[in-house]
Design an enzyme around this catalytic site. Structure first.
Site, PDB file in Angstrom:
ATOM      1  CG  ASN A 180      -2.145   1.176   0.950  1.00 21.08           C
ATOM      2  OD1 ASN A 180      -1.842   2.165   0.361  1.00 21.08           O
ATOM      3  ND2 ASN A 180      -2.423   1.301   2.057  1.00 21.08           N
ATOM      4  CD1 TRP A 181       3.346   1.398  -2.973  1.00 20.31           C
ATOM      5  CD2 TRP A 181       3.151   2.815  -5.163  1.00 20.31           C
ATOM      6  NE1 TRP A 181       3.992   0.392  -4.036  1.00 20.31           N
ATOM      7  CE2 TRP A 181       4.278   1.188  -5.177  1.00 20.31           C
ATOM      8  CE3 TRP A 181       3.151   3.423  -5.823  1.00 20.31           C
ATOM      9  CZ2 TRP A 181       4.872   0.755  -6.637  1.00 20.31           C
ATOM     10  CZ3 TRP A 181       3.505   3.301  -6.925  1.00 20.31           C
ATOM     11  CH2 TRP A 181       4.418   2.148  -7.192  1.00 20.31           C
ATOM     12  CE  LYS A 182       0.480   3.202   4.564  1.00 22.76           C
ATOM     13  NZ  LYS A 182      -0.560   3.639   6.182  1.00 22.76           N
ATOM     14  CG  HIS A 235      -5.890   1.756   4.688  1.00 25.87           C
ATOM     15  ND1 HIS A 235      -5.501   2.407   5.683  1.00 25.87           N
ATOM     16  CD2 HIS A 235      -4.991   1.074   5.273  1.00 25.87           C
ATOM     17  CE1 HIS A 235      -4.403   2.299   6.293  1.00 25.87           C
ATOM     18  NE2 HIS A 235      -3.644   1.488   5.751  1.00 25.87           N
ATOM     19  CD  GLU A 292      -3.257   5.520   6.746  1.00 29.02           C
ATOM     20  OE1 GLU A 292      -3.150   5.445   4.917  1.00 29.02           O
ATOM     21  OE2 GLU A 292      -1.946   4.269   7.059  1.00 29.02           O
ATOM     22  CD  GLU A 329      -3.546  -2.700   6.850  1.00 27.27           C
ATOM     23  OE1 GLU A 329      -2.300  -2.880   6.471  1.00 27.27           O
ATOM     24  OE2 GLU A 329      -5.012  -1.556   6.353  1.00 27.27           O
ATOM     25  N   GLY A 333       1.999   2.036  11.190  1.00 29.60           N
ATOM     26  CA  GLY A 333       2.519   2.870  11.063  1.00 29.60           C
ATOM     27  C   GLY A 333       3.580   3.394  12.352  1.00 29.60           C
ATOM     28  CB  SER A 372       4.700  -1.889  12.085  1.00 29.01           C
ATOM     29  OG  SER A 372       4.507  -0.509  12.433  1.00 29.01           O
ATOM     30  N   GLY A 393       2.567  -1.188   4.191  1.00 30.22           N
ATOM     31  CA  GLY A 393       2.547  -0.184   3.913  1.00 30.22           C
ATOM     32  C   GLY A 393       4.087   0.750   4.052  1.00 30.22           C
ATOM     33  N   GLY A 394       4.983   1.387   4.887  1.00 29.93           N
ATOM     34  CA  GLY A 394       6.093   1.527   4.722  1.00 29.93           C
ATOM     35  C   GLY A 394       7.303   1.084   4.217  1.00 29.93           C
TER      36      GLY A 394
HETATM   37  C1  PEP Z   1      -0.902  -0.201   6.052  1.00 27.35           C
HETATM   38  O1  PEP Z   1      -1.008   1.108   6.148  1.00 27.35           O
HETATM   39  O2  PEP Z   1      -1.681  -0.866   5.962  1.00 27.35           O
HETATM   40  C2  PEP Z   1      -0.107  -0.347   6.548  1.00 27.35           C
HETATM   41  C3  PEP Z   1      -0.060  -1.866   6.905  1.00 27.35           C
HETATM   42  O3  PEP Z   1       0.855   0.513   7.192  1.00 27.35           O
HETATM   43  P1  PEP Z   1       2.483  -0.377   8.021  1.00 27.35           P
HETATM   44  O4  PEP Z   1       2.801  -1.369   7.022  1.00 27.35           O
HETATM   45  O5  PEP Z   1       3.347   1.025   7.955  1.00 27.35           O
HETATM   46  O6  PEP Z   1       2.559  -0.484   9.132  1.00 27.35           O
END
Ligand code: PEP
Length: 251
Positions: free
Chosen positions: A9-11, A96, A98, A168, A174, A214, A235-236
């Site tokens: 997920n590049w956001k 998601h 967010e 999640e 994050g 994470s 994500g990251g």
């Molecule tokens: C996400 O935003 O779906 C996610 C899992 O982010 P991160 O891996 O950065 O925690």
């Protein structure tokens, strides 16, 4: 056997040229070293037509991170599920955390988006998960059950077969905090059991359930080793080629 999936997920990261170059390099990597997991790049909308062109379909796929709750019309700034599908994308993330928290998307809206996306031919990566206070008070299972009941469980069995669920925990997204493999397994099994009651044994067994929060090369293998964890939503770490490829290879 159900599918293993690792989705990035590049956001809201990477400008167009950078994103296309990055997608191409991920594709090149998995062409040379095919993975056991399906790899999906969930990019900003503007990248989708280009990414869909540069990846070799079947090895690396792409998806959106959200879609409109209406099919078309006077909804300034929105992007429809059909538009996403028309780029060559096969997936869309819905729900998601967010989107739920910053854009106030509730279960009813998410249910509408999910049905609409599936009706256009997209597969949905449906996110659920509790916030920190809900985990600490011990209500995490009930919170996720309600998200699934209200967001997904009115889908027909056929519609439901187009869904991947991503668990999640919001406190792990994050933040650098990760659910322990045991916490992930407990929730994934709980989700699979709920699906079994609602859609039957086969649907539950065939459902891919991803962990997100994470996830990184150092913890992916242990989390993915749990029997009800079928991959990850990343994500990251999906923005760093080495980390993302290492996570895919941890499957
Ligand atoms: C996400 O935003 O779906 C996610 C899992 O982010 P991160 O891996 O950065 O925690």
């Amino acid at each position: 056997m159900r599918k293993k999936i690792v989705a990035g997920n590049w956001k809201m990261n990477m400008e167009l040229a950078e994103g296309l170059k990055f997608a191409e390099s991920i594709d090149t990597y998995f062409k040379a070293k095919p993975s056991k997991a399906e790899v999906i790049l969930c990019t900003p909308f503007i990248h989708l037509p280009g990414v869909s062109q540069v990846v070799s379909k079947g090895k690396v796929m792409c998806g959106g991170q959200n879609c409109a709750s209406e099919p078309a019309g006077a909804f300034t700034g929105e992007v429809s599920a059909a538009m996403i599908k028309s780029t060559g994308a096969q997936f869309v993330i819905i729900g998601h955390s967010e989107r739920r928290s910053y854009y106030h998307e509730d279960d009813a809206i998410l249910n509408k988006k999910t049905k609409l996306a599936i009706s256009t031919g997209l597969k949905v990566i449906f996110c659920c998960g509790e916030v920190r206070q809900e985990r600490e008070s011990g209500s995490h299972l009930n919170v996720v059950r309600k998200q699934l009941e209200d967001g997904l469980f009115n889908l027909s069995p056929d519609e439901f077969s187009k869904v991947v669920i991503a668990y999640e925990p919001v406190w792990a997204i994050g933040t650098g905090l990760t659910a322990t493999p045991e916490q992930a397994q407990e929730m994934h099994k709980y989700i699979r059991d709920l699906v079994k009651v609602r859609y039957g044994k086969d649907a539950a067994e065939n459902l891919t359930i991803l962990y997100g929060g994470s996830c990184k090369p150092s913890n992916a293998a242990e989390i993915f080793s749990k029997p009800d964890v079928d991959g990850g939503l990343i994500g990251g770490a999906s923005l760093k080629k080495e980390d993302f490829c290492a996570i895919v290879e941890a499957i």
